[in-house]
Design a protein around this motif. Structure first.
Motif, mmCIF file in Angstrom:
data_model
loop_
_atom_site.group_PDB
_atom_site.id
_atom_site.type_symbol
_atom_site.label_atom_id
_atom_site.label_comp_id
_atom_site.label_asym_id
_atom_site.label_seq_id
_atom_site.Cartn_x
_atom_site.Cartn_y
_atom_site.Cartn_z
ATOM 1 N N HIS A 1 -8.231 4.088 6.987
ATOM 2 C CA HIS A 1 -9.285 3.267 6.020
ATOM 3 C C HIS A 1 -9.821 2.089 6.840
ATOM 4 O O HIS A 1 -9.470 1.641 8.107
ATOM 5 C CB HIS A 1 -8.019 2.472 5.104
ATOM 6 N N GLU B 1 0.318 1.344 -5.759
ATOM 7 C CA GLU B 1 -0.209 2.423 -6.804
ATOM 8 C C GLU B 1 -0.047 2.168 -8.275
ATOM 9 O O GLU B 1 0.788 1.193 -8.777
ATOM 10 C CB GLU B 1 0.535 3.897 -6.437
ATOM 11 N N ARG C 1 -0.849 8.058 -5.018
ATOM 12 C CA ARG C 1 -1.511 8.046 -3.792
ATOM 13 C C ARG C 1 -2.263 6.896 -3.255
ATOM 14 O O ARG C 1 -2.778 7.036 -2.308
ATOM 15 C CB ARG C 1 -1.992 9.452 -3.502
ATOM 16 N N TRP C 2 -2.782 5.851 -4.272
ATOM 17 C CA TRP C 2 -3.865 5.033 -4.150
ATOM 18 C C TRP C 2 -3.358 3.762 -4.764
ATOM 19 O O TRP C 2 -3.192 3.855 -6.198
ATOM 20 C CB TRP C 2 -5.250 5.698 -4.456
ATOM 21 N N PRO C 3 -3.730 2.863 -4.397
ATOM 22 C CA PRO C 3 -3.793 1.323 -5.032
ATOM 23 C C PRO C 3 -4.584 1.433 -6.142
ATOM 24 O O PRO C 3 -5.682 2.003 -6.124
ATOM 25 C CB PRO C 3 -3.967 0.317 -4.002
ATOM 26 N N HIS D 1 0.743 -1.317 0.037
ATOM 27 C CA HIS D 1 0.136 -0.097 0.030
ATOM 28 C C HIS D 1 0.952 1.148 0.138
ATOM 29 O O HIS D 1 1.949 1.209 0.698
ATOM 30 C CB HIS D 1 -0.911 0.055 1.378
ATOM 31 N N THR D 2 0.383 2.180 -0.736
ATOM 32 C CA THR D 2 1.117 3.390 -0.923
ATOM 33 C C THR D 2 1.179 4.507 0.316
ATOM 34 O O THR D 2 1.734 5.111 0.637
ATOM 35 C CB THR D 2 0.932 4.158 -2.050
ATOM 36 N N ASP D 3 0.047 4.301 1.150
ATOM 37 C CA ASP D 3 -0.117 5.022 2.139
ATOM 38 C C ASP D 3 0.948 4.763 3.177
ATOM 39 O O ASP D 3 1.082 3.635 3.800
ATOM 40 C CB ASP D 3 -1.689 4.643 2.710
ATOM 41 N N GLN E 1 -8.644 -6.837 -5.523
ATOM 42 C CA GLN E 1 -8.115 -5.681 -4.981
ATOM 43 C C GLN E 1 -6.742 -6.065 -4.408
ATOM 44 O O GLN E 1 -6.055 -5.314 -3.641
ATOM 45 C CB GLN E 1 -8.877 -5.021 -3.892
#
Length: 334
Positions: free
Chosen positions: A260, A116, A122-124, A80-82, A172
Motif C-alpha cells: 500500500h 474489514e 479482505r479490505w478495510p 488492517h486485515t492485510d 478512514q
C-alpha cells in the motif's frame, strides 16, 4: 503550553540537527516517530528495547538542544486485515508504549485503525453514513468484535506503563470525530485512551476544533498544529473529493505498509493541508490554544508540516511564526 514539531518532516536530518532546527524556530518540544506508517530515523527503537542504548544517552541529545521529547508517534492501521500491515502496526504500537515509559514520555500518538466490513473481508471498510441497516451490522462487527478487544488490550498496557494513548481522529478510521472517540472510550472502559486534537482533519469535515475540544474536555491529551484550506473546487466536488490517482513506482510514493502507498492528490483539490496560518488566521489559532489551555496548561502542541506548496524549512517557519503569535494572545494574565 509546549509548542514543538513532529519531526517526520525532518526525516532526512540527523536527530541533533533536527532538534537544532526546532530550537531555532523558537520552539521547545519534539514528537518523534516510533513505527507505523513511517520509519524511525530519530528513534533507535531496537537499540533501546534490547538495552544496547541507554535511555539517558539517547535523551542527552534533547537536553543539549534545550528541546523536550513530548511524544512518540505510531500512526498506522493496527486493525488492517492485510497480514502485512495490521499485525506490524499493532506490534509497533505495543512496542512503543514501554519505550515511551522508558524515556519518561507520557504520550503516544496513533490512529484507531479500521478493520474489514465482515469476518473474512479482505479490505478495510469505512461506513460514515450508515443509512442501510447492513452498514450498522458491519459497524457492530468492526467495533464489538475487532476494535473493542484490541483497544482494551492497548489501554491495559498503557495503564501498566503510565502512558496516555492519543488517537488522531482521522478519516478512514473508526475514530474520525469527537463522538466516535468518546464511543471508543466508553465501549472499552478506557482510562488511558483519549484524543490527539489535530484540527486539520476536523476542518474539512465541517467540525469546529474549538467546539470539539470543549466537547471532549479531559479526553484531549495532546495536540497537533496542522491547517486545512478549503478551495473553490469544493463547491462542485464537495469535501468527499475522490479524484485521487495512483502514483507511479518511479516517483517512490510513500509506503503505508505491505503493497500500500499514498496516492496522488487531485491537482485542483477541494481542500488541502497547509501550514498553520495559511488556512486559518492567528485569531483562530489563539482560540485553539486557549481551548487546549483550559484542558491542560502543559499540553504539547506539535507542528505537522504537510503543505505541498512550501519547502521543508519554509513551512515550519510559517507555522512556527503563526503559533508563536497565537500563543501570545491565547492565555491572558488573570
Amino acid at each position: 503550553m509546549k509548542l514543538g514539531v513532529y519531526t517526520a518532516v525532518l526525516h532526512d536530518k540527523p536527530l541533533r540537527e533536527a532538534l537544532s532546527i526546532i530550537k531555532g524556530l523558537g520552539l521547545s518540544g519534539a514528537e518523534v516517530n516510533a513505527g507505523g506508517f513511517l520509519p524511525t530515523p530519530h528513534l533507535p527503537v531496537t537499540q533501546l528495547t534490547s538495552g544496547e542504548l541507554d535511555p539517558a544517552e539517547y535523551l542527552s541529545a534533547f537536553e543539549e538542544a534545550g528541546v523536550e521529547l513530548t511524544g512518540l508517534n505510531v500512526n498506522g492501521n493496527p486493525l488492517h486485515t492485510d497480514p502485512e500491515v495490521g499485525p506490524q502496526d499493532a506490534d509497533d504500537l505495543r512496542r512503543a508504549i514501554p519505550v515511551a515509559a522508558m524515556l519518561g514520555v507520557r504520550r503516544v500518538v496513533t490512529m484507531s485503525g479500521l478493520p474489514e466490513a465482515h469476518p473474512g473481508g479482505r479490505w478495510p471498510a469505512w461506513h460514515v453514513n450508515p443509512w442501510d441497516s447492513g452498514y450498522l451490522d458491519s459497524l457492530d462487527y468492526q467495533w464489538d468484535e475487532v476494535a473493542v478487544p484490541f483497544w482494551r488490550e492497548i489501554d491495559a498496557l498503557a495503564r501498566d506503563h503510565d502512558v496516555k494513548i492519543c488517537i488522531e481522529m482521522h478519516p478512514q478510521n473508526l475514530v474520525f470525530n469527537p463522538p466516535t472517540l468518546q464511543r471508543l472510550v466508553e465501549k472499552t472502559g478506557a482510562t488511558h485512551v483519549g484524543a490527539e486534537m489535530d484540527p486539520s482533519h476536523l476542518f474539512w469535515q465541517g467540525i469546529d476544533p474549538v467546539a470539539a475540544i470543549d466537547y471532549l474536555g479531559d479526553l484531549v491529551f495532546h495536540a497537533a498544529a496542522k491547517d486545512t484550506r478549503i478551495n473553490p473546487a469544493c463547491a462542485v466536488y464537495g469535501v468527499l473529493d475522490d479524484r485521487f490517482t495512483r502514483a507511479p513506482a518511479a516517483e517512490h510514493p510513500t509506503s503505508l505498509g505491505g503493497r500500500h502507498t499514498v496516492n496522488r492528490w487531485p491537482h485542483d483539490s477541494s481542500w488541502d493541508f497547509v501550514a498553520v496560518g495559511r488556512g486559518h488566521d492567528v485569531e483562530f489559532w489563539s482560540a485553539f490554544l486557549a481551548a487546549l489551555d483550559r484542558v491542560d496548561p502543559d499540553m504539547a502542541v506539535n507542528i505537522e508540516h504537510e503543505d505541498a506548496q512550501l519547502g521543508q524549512l519554509e513551512g515550519l517557519q510559517v507555522a512556527a511564526e503563526t503559533l508563536r503569535a497565537a500563543s501570545r494572545y491565547a492565555v491572558q494574565p488573570a
